[in-house]
Design a protein around this motif. Structure first.
Motif, mmCIF file in Angstrom:
data_model
loop_
_atom_site.group_PDB
_atom_site.id
_atom_site.type_symbol
_atom_site.label_atom_id
_atom_site.label_comp_id
_atom_site.label_asym_id
_atom_site.label_seq_id
_atom_site.Cartn_x
_atom_site.Cartn_y
_atom_site.Cartn_z
ATOM 1 N N VAL A 26 40.935 -22.941 34.267
ATOM 2 C CA VAL A 26 42.136 -22.467 34.613
ATOM 3 C C VAL A 26 42.266 -21.944 35.957
ATOM 4 O O VAL A 26 41.064 -21.268 36.428
ATOM 5 N N ALA A 27 43.256 -21.855 36.766
ATOM 6 C CA ALA A 27 43.283 -21.556 38.257
ATOM 7 C C ALA A 27 44.871 -20.891 38.514
ATOM 8 O O ALA A 27 45.679 -21.472 37.921
ATOM 9 N N GLY A 28 44.739 -20.046 39.411
ATOM 10 C CA GLY A 28 45.866 -19.286 39.917
ATOM 11 C C GLY A 28 45.905 -17.801 39.103
ATOM 12 O O GLY A 28 46.681 -17.805 38.136
ATOM 13 N N GLY A 29 45.577 -16.904 39.928
ATOM 14 C CA GLY A 29 45.656 -15.461 39.384
ATOM 15 C C GLY A 29 44.527 -15.059 38.486
ATOM 16 O O GLY A 29 44.592 -13.722 38.021
ATOM 17 N N VAL A 30 43.541 -15.887 38.595
ATOM 18 C CA VAL A 30 42.153 -15.378 37.986
ATOM 19 C C VAL A 30 41.627 -14.424 38.734
ATOM 20 O O VAL A 30 41.274 -14.618 39.904
ATOM 21 N N TRP A 31 41.347 -13.099 38.573
ATOM 22 C CA TRP A 31 40.733 -12.276 39.398
ATOM 23 C C TRP A 31 39.405 -11.285 39.007
ATOM 24 O O TRP A 31 38.498 -11.276 39.894
ATOM 25 N N ASP A 32 39.193 -11.265 37.656
ATOM 26 C CA ASP A 32 37.989 -10.527 37.424
ATOM 27 C C ASP A 32 37.304 -11.144 36.108
ATOM 28 O O ASP A 32 37.807 -11.973 35.486
ATOM 29 N N HIS A 33 36.239 -10.348 35.756
ATOM 30 C CA HIS A 33 35.252 -10.695 34.455
ATOM 31 C C HIS A 33 36.437 -10.640 33.548
ATOM 32 O O HIS A 33 36.079 -11.589 32.303
ATOM 33 N N ALA A 34 37.170 -9.843 33.097
ATOM 34 C CA ALA A 34 38.195 -9.553 32.000
ATOM 35 C C ALA A 34 39.033 -10.694 32.060
ATOM 36 O O ALA A 34 39.358 -11.177 31.029
ATOM 37 N N ASP A 35 39.451 -11.179 33.379
ATOM 38 C CA ASP A 35 40.418 -12.576 33.361
ATOM 39 C C ASP A 35 39.806 -13.587 32.783
ATOM 40 O O ASP A 35 40.258 -14.383 32.048
ATOM 41 N N ILE A 36 38.449 -13.774 33.087
ATOM 42 C CA ILE A 36 37.501 -14.716 32.794
ATOM 43 C C ILE A 36 37.582 -15.033 31.107
ATOM 44 O O ILE A 36 37.546 -15.823 30.739
ATOM 45 N N GLN A 37 37.117 -13.773 30.582
ATOM 46 C CA GLN A 37 36.998 -13.657 29.368
ATOM 47 C C GLN A 37 38.141 -14.096 28.235
ATOM 48 O O GLN A 37 38.186 -14.596 27.439
ATOM 49 N N ARG A 38 39.318 -13.402 28.991
ATOM 50 C CA ARG A 38 40.623 -13.539 28.368
ATOM 51 C C ARG A 38 40.896 -15.344 28.201
ATOM 52 O O ARG A 38 41.464 -15.715 27.259
ATOM 53 N N PHE A 39 40.734 -15.872 29.481
ATOM 54 C CA PHE A 39 41.112 -17.237 29.546
ATOM 55 C C PHE A 39 40.033 -18.023 28.595
ATOM 56 O O PHE A 39 40.725 -19.104 27.933
ATOM 57 N N LEU A 40 38.839 -17.811 28.602
ATOM 58 C CA LEU A 40 37.858 -18.495 27.590
ATOM 59 C C LEU A 40 38.566 -18.156 26.093
ATOM 60 O O LEU A 40 38.393 -18.914 25.316
ATOM 61 N N ALA A 41 38.701 -17.082 25.708
ATOM 62 C CA ALA A 41 39.375 -16.782 24.479
ATOM 63 C C ALA A 41 40.380 -17.437 24.061
ATOM 64 O O ALA A 41 40.755 -17.820 22.892
ATOM 65 N N LEU A 42 41.215 -17.919 25.073
ATOM 66 C CA LEU A 42 42.535 -18.823 24.816
ATOM 67 C C LEU A 42 42.157 -20.126 24.824
ATOM 68 O O LEU A 42 42.843 -21.017 24.543
ATOM 69 N N GLY A 43 40.915 -20.436 25.210
ATOM 70 C CA GLY A 43 40.470 -21.984 24.756
ATOM 71 C C GLY A 43 40.122 -22.570 26.044
ATOM 72 O O GLY A 43 39.753 -23.934 25.980
ATOM 73 N N ALA A 44 40.281 -22.021 27.307
ATOM 74 C CA ALA A 44 39.676 -22.876 28.438
ATOM 75 C C ALA A 44 38.154 -22.667 28.424
ATOM 76 O O ALA A 44 37.470 -21.857 27.811
ATOM 77 N N ASP A 45 37.482 -23.409 29.199
ATOM 78 C CA ASP A 45 36.092 -23.714 29.448
ATOM 79 C C ASP A 45 35.638 -22.960 30.538
ATOM 80 O O ASP A 45 34.468 -22.829 30.821
ATOM 81 N N GLY A 46 36.304 -22.774 31.628
ATOM 82 C CA GLY A 46 35.930 -22.214 32.761
ATOM 83 C C GLY A 46 37.326 -22.017 33.815
ATOM 84 O O GLY A 46 38.302 -21.776 33.446
ATOM 85 N N VAL A 47 36.875 -21.241 34.964
ATOM 86 C CA VAL A 47 38.083 -20.680 35.768
ATOM 87 C C VAL A 47 37.722 -21.421 37.231
ATOM 88 O O VAL A 47 36.515 -21.545 37.682
ATOM 89 N N GLN A 48 38.812 -21.735 38.042
ATOM 90 C CA GLN A 48 38.798 -21.843 39.471
ATOM 91 C C GLN A 48 39.240 -20.719 40.238
ATOM 92 O O GLN A 48 40.291 -20.337 39.707
ATOM 93 N N MET A 49 38.509 -20.191 41.124
ATOM 94 C CA MET A 49 38.939 -18.807 41.781
ATOM 95 C C MET A 49 39.060 -19.378 43.379
ATOM 96 O O MET A 49 37.860 -19.728 43.841
ATOM 97 N N GLY A 50 39.923 -18.965 44.202
ATOM 98 C CA GLY A 50 40.083 -19.166 45.366
ATOM 99 C C GLY A 50 39.852 -17.822 46.335
ATOM 100 O O GLY A 50 39.432 -17.540 46.944
ATOM 101 N N THR A 51 40.944 -17.054 46.067
ATOM 102 C CA THR A 51 41.389 -15.652 46.845
ATOM 103 C C THR A 51 40.006 -14.899 46.988
ATOM 104 O O THR A 51 39.895 -14.477 47.651
ATOM 105 N N ARG A 52 39.355 -14.737 45.769
ATOM 106 C CA ARG A 52 38.593 -13.718 45.496
ATOM 107 C C ARG A 52 37.388 -14.012 46.455
ATOM 108 O O ARG A 52 36.643 -13.213 47.175
ATOM 109 N N PHE A 53 37.175 -15.361 46.811
ATOM 110 C CA PHE A 53 35.857 -15.690 47.963
ATOM 111 C C PHE A 53 36.457 -15.738 49.099
ATOM 112 O O PHE A 53 35.650 -16.066 49.996
ATOM 113 N N ILE A 54 37.678 -15.602 49.494
ATOM 114 C CA ILE A 54 38.102 -15.260 50.759
ATOM 115 C C ILE A 54 37.413 -13.937 51.411
ATOM 116 O O ILE A 54 36.993 -13.706 52.583
#
Length: 575
Positions: A421-449
């Protein structure tokens, strides 16, 4: 002399990793008699910094010292130094090359530890009045000839022992497991004694709770993929660094004619035509350089917009350069498998709905007997172009949480490939939340700027770091879909009719219709993104996700991934 400050009777142990979550490793190091390294924001609030430093001062035991990591500081050096002196900060850490706004640090009359990457930088630091150097363990022997004390950065016991044999006067252990090494055993005992059982578990190997990510034949240590950002935001510097830390780093394929390895035909100061804007050889060079920087870890992929002029050439150049993954969106990449052929590369389309995934899977299976190796589900909070109309971006039905179930349901009809999932993922809590919802991972752009390794210009980073929530929003784009970025003087100039002239020299994206879309919205996206990459704040277009206003620090990629994974020292990678 300031140099004598670093030559202590006991071995200095410098904090080598940042706190995951709420755990305060800075205070823990001070309680154990170590040297803590709180870091500054890029544009810090001096009052908050002063309060934090006083908190840490209360944790100190004999032999402990508070340093201040200034590597991410970009302004307010005077107020930062005033706060540091008031709180009793013992030394400063910065890089050999300082921004002009921070030149006064060289005359701060405080011991200065300078982080260097080579003997050449060491000589530069000495000429600038450094008190001591912080360097990789392998460089200690060469740097000792400069006559300055050297503290060594080490990941392994072998590196630590070699550094000590070469004359290092202190160690910065980058993984907690290195504390088991004999030079640091006593410190480890004191550190662990001051931590509760949960904190102790975090410094032991295997403490990370995030799953690994498997895509095709790639086995990634962490379920994190860095988004491909162009023009020139994610090239070999960023993508290679992210891969080196066990994640997926993506090179952006758009605008590689602006890369230093390219030699494009220019007209009116711009690459002339799409072949010059996106030269295949430059993309190949960038990918190879990123893979070299990855040191064989993680994976290096390429993000290729379906709308790019010369799409097939970009795909073939990616394969020739050794890309391990091709991520493709901004349209449906229906012909992608045909361009790839038998090459062993993971194919990852970007979608915004279950319906889009269904169309891709049907076409790929029927025509090429292939399915995606993974899929990126991008919601409407991402930076850059959106997969929704302006009103659709604001519709609660289109949040990632609401569209993820339909994409999971569609994926399950075709196989078990991962969903990121991508778009608005910010921190560890977001990663955990989307994994719990069934995602397998995250894509993050803004944090890496907000990383040192990001290939963007310093001005680009500063525009994002200074942005407030009200500065970031949707804007019209020449491709006919909304895009998200920072509202700067460019938007005001467009509204006033004083924006730079539209000339469509590069012919970048097919939906623009060779400048027709640009004329409709008042700017050329290729030229304005290139200006942002070059650091032109007046005419540049600065894309960022909706969370861009939260970005306040410049850090290393390694420190960021430590924070996101809550794996201190990235032990899953380095141990």
């Amino acid at each position: 002399m300031a140099e004598s400050f670093f030559k202590t009777a006991t071995l200095p142990t410098l904090q080598g990793w940042q706190a995951p979550g709420s755990l305060d490793f800075q205070a823990a190091f001070l309680r154990a008699g170590g040297w803590a390294l709180p870091r500054t924001e890029a544009f810090p609030d001096a009052a908050k910094l002063r309060e934090r430093l006083h908190e840490l001062k209360a944790s100190m035991r004999e032999g402990a010292k508070i340093g201040l990591d200034l590597r991410g500081l970009r302004d307010s050096a005077d107020s930062v130094m005033a706060a540091a002196r008031e709180a009793g900060v013992a030394f400063l850490l910065h890089t050999a090359e300082l921004p002009p706004s921070l030149a006064m640090l060289k005359h701060a009359n405080m011991p200065r530890l300078v982080a260097v990457q080579s003997p050449e930088e060491g000589a530069q630091a000495k000429a600038g009045g450094a008190s001591a150097l912080l360097a990789r363990a392998c460089d200690v022997a060469a740097l000792r000839f400069l006559g300055l004390p050297v503290m060594a950065v080490a990941d392994t016991e072998a590196e630590a022992k070699q550094a000590m044999a070469d004359g290092a006067i202190g160690l910065q252990p980058r993984t907690p497991s290195l504390l088991d090494a004999s030079p640091l055993a006593a410190f480890r005992t004191r550190l662990m004694a001051g931590l509760d059982s949960m904190a102790q578990a975090l410094v032991r190997k295997g403490a990370c709770t995030l799953p690994r990510l498997r895509i095709r034949n790639l086995d990634l240590a962490y379920p994190i993929q860095q988004g491909g950002m162009g023009v020139g935001i994610s090239w070999e510097g960023l993508a290679g660094a992210v891969a080196r830390e066990g994640c997926v780093g993506l090179v952006s394929a758009i605008g590689t004619g602006y890369h230093g390895s390219a030699n494009p035909t220019m007209r009116l100061g711009r690459p002339d035509g799409s072949d010059s804007l996106n030269p295949p050889k430059a993309l190949e060079w960038i990918i190879r350089a990123a893979r070299e920087r990855s040191e064989g870890r993680g994976a290096v992929g390429v993000n290729i917009l379906c709308a790019i002029e010369g799409y097939e050439s970009a795909v073939r150049a990616s394969i020739a350069g050794g890309a391990q993954m091709i991520v493709s969106g901004a349209g449906l990449p229906l012909a992608l498998p045909g361009y790839v052929g038998d090459a062993d590369v993971a194919l990852v389309p970007i979608v915004s709905s279950g319906r889009a995934l269904q169309v891709i899977c049907k076409q790929w299976q029927r025509k090429y007997n292939r399915l995606p190796d993974a899929v990126v589900l991008e919601g409407p909070e991402s930076g850059g172009h959106q997969g929704f109309s302006h009103d659709g971006c604001l519709d609660p039905a289109h949040t990632l949480e609401n569209i993820l179930p339909e994409v999971i349901e569609e994926r399950d009809k075709w196989g078990d490939f991962p969903i990121l999932v991508a778009g608005g993922v910010w921190d560890h809590a977001d990663i955990q939340r989307f994994l719990a919802l069934g995602a397998d991972g995250v894509q993050m752009g803004t944090r890496f700027i907000g990383t040192f390794e990001c290939d963007a210009s310093p001005i680009f980073k500063e525009v994002i770091l200074r942005a407030k929530a009200e500065d970031i929003g949707l804007m019209k784009s020449p491709v006919g879909l909304p895009a998200r970025g920072v509202r700067t003087s460019l938007q005001r100039r467009i509204e006033a009719g004083t924006a730079p002239q539209i000339r469509c020299v590069s012919n970048c994206l097919s939906p623009c219709g060779h400048g027709k879309g640009a004329a409709a919205v008042g700017y050329c996206i290729a030229d304005r993104l290139a200006d942002a990459m070059r650091g032109d704040e007046e005419s540049g277009l600065f894309f960022t996700g909706s969370n861009g206003a939260k970005l306040r620090e410049l850090v290393s990629v390694r420190d960021l991934i430590e924070e996101l994974t809550q794996d201190p020292g990235l032990q899953r990678v380095y141990v």
